[in-house]
Design an enzyme around this catalytic site. Structure first.
Site, PDB file in Angstrom:
ATOM      1  N   HIS A  69       0.834  -1.205   0.000  1.00 44.16           N
ATOM      2  CA  HIS A  69       0.000   0.000   0.000  1.00 44.16           C
ATOM      3  C   HIS A  69       0.866   1.251   0.000  1.00 44.16           C
ATOM      4  O   HIS A  69       1.934   1.288   0.607  1.00 44.16           O
ATOM      5  CB  HIS A  69      -0.993   0.002   1.172  1.00 44.16           C
ATOM      6  CG  HIS A  69      -0.377  -0.030   2.546  1.00 44.16           C
ATOM      7  ND1 HIS A  69       0.058   1.103   3.202  1.00 44.16           N
ATOM      8  CD2 HIS A  69      -0.147  -1.062   3.395  1.00 44.16           C
ATOM      9  CE1 HIS A  69       0.524   0.766   4.398  1.00 44.16           C
ATOM     10  NE2 HIS A  69       0.419  -0.536   4.538  1.00 44.16           N
ATOM     11  N   ASP A  71      -0.193   4.317   1.057  1.00 46.48           N
ATOM     12  CA  ASP A  71      -0.545   5.280   2.093  1.00 46.48           C
ATOM     13  C   ASP A  71       0.201   4.999   3.390  1.00 46.48           C
ATOM     14  O   ASP A  71       0.739   3.909   3.610  1.00 46.48           O
ATOM     15  CB  ASP A  71      -2.054   5.274   2.349  1.00 46.48           C
ATOM     16  CG  ASP A  71      -2.558   3.909   2.818  1.00 46.48           C
ATOM     17  OD1 ASP A  71      -2.388   2.922   2.077  1.00 46.48           O
ATOM     18  OD2 ASP A  71      -3.112   3.819   3.938  1.00 46.48           O
ATOM     19  N   GLU A 133      -5.029   1.687   2.861  1.00 47.27           N
ATOM     20  CA  GLU A 133      -4.964   0.477   3.698  1.00 47.27           C
ATOM     21  C   GLU A 133      -5.049   0.829   5.171  1.00 47.27           C
ATOM     22  O   GLU A 133      -5.649   0.095   5.963  1.00 47.27           O
ATOM     23  CB  GLU A 133      -3.663  -0.279   3.392  1.00 47.27           C
ATOM     24  CG  GLU A 133      -3.555  -1.652   4.051  1.00 47.27           C
ATOM     25  CD  GLU A 133      -2.951  -1.632   5.450  1.00 47.27           C
ATOM     26  OE1 GLU A 133      -2.984  -2.684   6.126  1.00 47.27           O
ATOM     27  OE2 GLU A 133      -2.436  -0.568   5.872  1.00 47.27           O
TER      28      GLU A 133
END
Length: 374
Positions: A69, A71, A133
């Site tokens: 992910h 983020d 996520e």
């Protein structure tokens, strides 16, 4: 660019979950295009965030997904010794938000791309990079839904969450929700004219505590610590000052479930107790916040054996944290966790990863490529 240069660029993007991620997605797409890798940008329904999917090798035969992910969690803690979004090197340690969770894995995967593209891959290696996520795995379900049109059914998914490069076969599932009790405000001298939302929430909180205690009695799964499902109230907020009847109270709670138990079902008794308050004149709001299923990859699967061979260590049965791997498994794909760094460094000030961990991860990914070229 080597893995350290790439990590430096990735950390510089302040990709806090819930915010637009076009800058980091655009940079990764450009980097991959420079290595003649085709990338599909998959915008999410939010409109300002996207997943990325890329394929090295033939897309129409089974291969492996490297999943991560883009983020990170916020970095507002005052204890940071340097800017969290500027990579700082101190000996073996590379400091910055997301270095461990989990831009380190993204950097290792991207650094391996030149080696992977130089192989004649008989089976593909895909890169699947998601958004949001950290706020409940909100982005990856949209990516998973598109997989049938993007590639042949993969042989397995390697989710690069920090595990010290030790493969992990399982984790608990999770469901989180917010309950809002709306009563009626007023002067505290006339409680008979109001509806005290904090008092009402006490019944909901009591139900949560009772359920948490009940879960300690089983069912059990010895692979986990603790070996049972759990429930906790994490945040309670209500009221303004002591002489005002509080008209609203909010409770955030979560359940973590061992494999075979639906995490959302563990919240059901608390939801029922909250909704029962409507009979006393309260208005109740129940807002699911996040949910993902447990991961339970059997020990005898080909994916577990492969990761054991690539890393040199037998996969661990389980970890306490959750990942996107359970969602891939729920979609019918074998999934396993294996990534650089230590989860104990994540979500903290002065998060860091070791240079040796990055290079070790890159070597494993390149070794996977050699397997796919055989």
């Amino acid at each position: 660019m080597d893995v350290f240069d790439i990590l430096d660029r990735l950390v510089a993007f302040p990709t806090v979950a819930g915010r637009p991620n076009g800058d980091i997605a655009g940079w990764i797409k450009t980097y991959l295009a420079e290595h003649r890798v085709q990338v599909t940008v998959l915008p999410g329904p939010e409109g300002d965030r996207s997943n990325l999917f890329a394929t090295i090798g033939p897309a129409d035969v089974p291969g492996y997904i490297l999943s991560g992910h883009m983020d990170v969690v916020p970095a507002s803690e005052p204890q940071w010794s340097s800017s969290p979004f500027a990579l700082r090197k101190e000996g073996e340690r590379l400091y910055g938000r997301g270095t461990t969770d989990m831009k380190g894995f993204l950097a290792a995967a991207l650094a391996a791309v030149p080696a992977l593209t130089g192989l004649r891959l008989a089976g593909p290696i895909h890169l699947a990079f998601s958004y949001d996520e950290e706020v409940g795995c909100r982005g990856v379900p949209h990516l998973i839904a598109r997989l049938p049109e993007l590639c042949a059914k993969p042989l397995g998914v390697i989710v690069g969450e920090p595990s010290g490069m030790r493969a992990v076969r399982g984790h608990k599932g999770k469901a989180a929700a917010r309950v809002i009790v709306n009563g009626r405000s007023g002067h505290s001298s006339r409680p008979d004219l109001g509806l005290n939302a904090v008092h009402a929430m006490a019944y909901v909180l009591s139900a949560a505590v009772s359920e948490a205690e009940r879960l300690t009695h089983g069912p059990f799964d010895a692979a986990f610590e603790p070996p049972y499902s759990s429930l906790q109230a994490g945040v309670v907020a209500g009221g303004h000052q002591v002489n005002i009847i509080p008209g609203t109270c909010t409770l955030d709670l979560e359940a973590r479930a061992i494999p075979g138990v639906d995490p959302a079902s563990l919240l059901a008794p608390v939801k029922a107790r909250a909704e029962a308050l409507a009979a006393d004149g309260f208005r109740i709001e129940w807002r699911p916040m996040s949910a993902y299923p447990a991961l339970s990859l059997p020990q005898d699967t080909a994916l577990a054996a492969l990761l054991g061979e690539l890393t040199g260590d037998a996969p661990l049965a389980a970890v306490s944290y959750g990942t996107e791997a359970g969602l891939y498994q729920a979609a019918g794909l074998d999934a396993i966790i294996c990534g650089p760094g230590d989860i104990d460094r994540a979500h903290k000030p002065n998060e860091y990863i070791l240079a040796s961990e990055l290079t070790a991860c890159q070597r494993v990914i390149e070794a996977l490529g050699v397997r796919c070229a055989a």
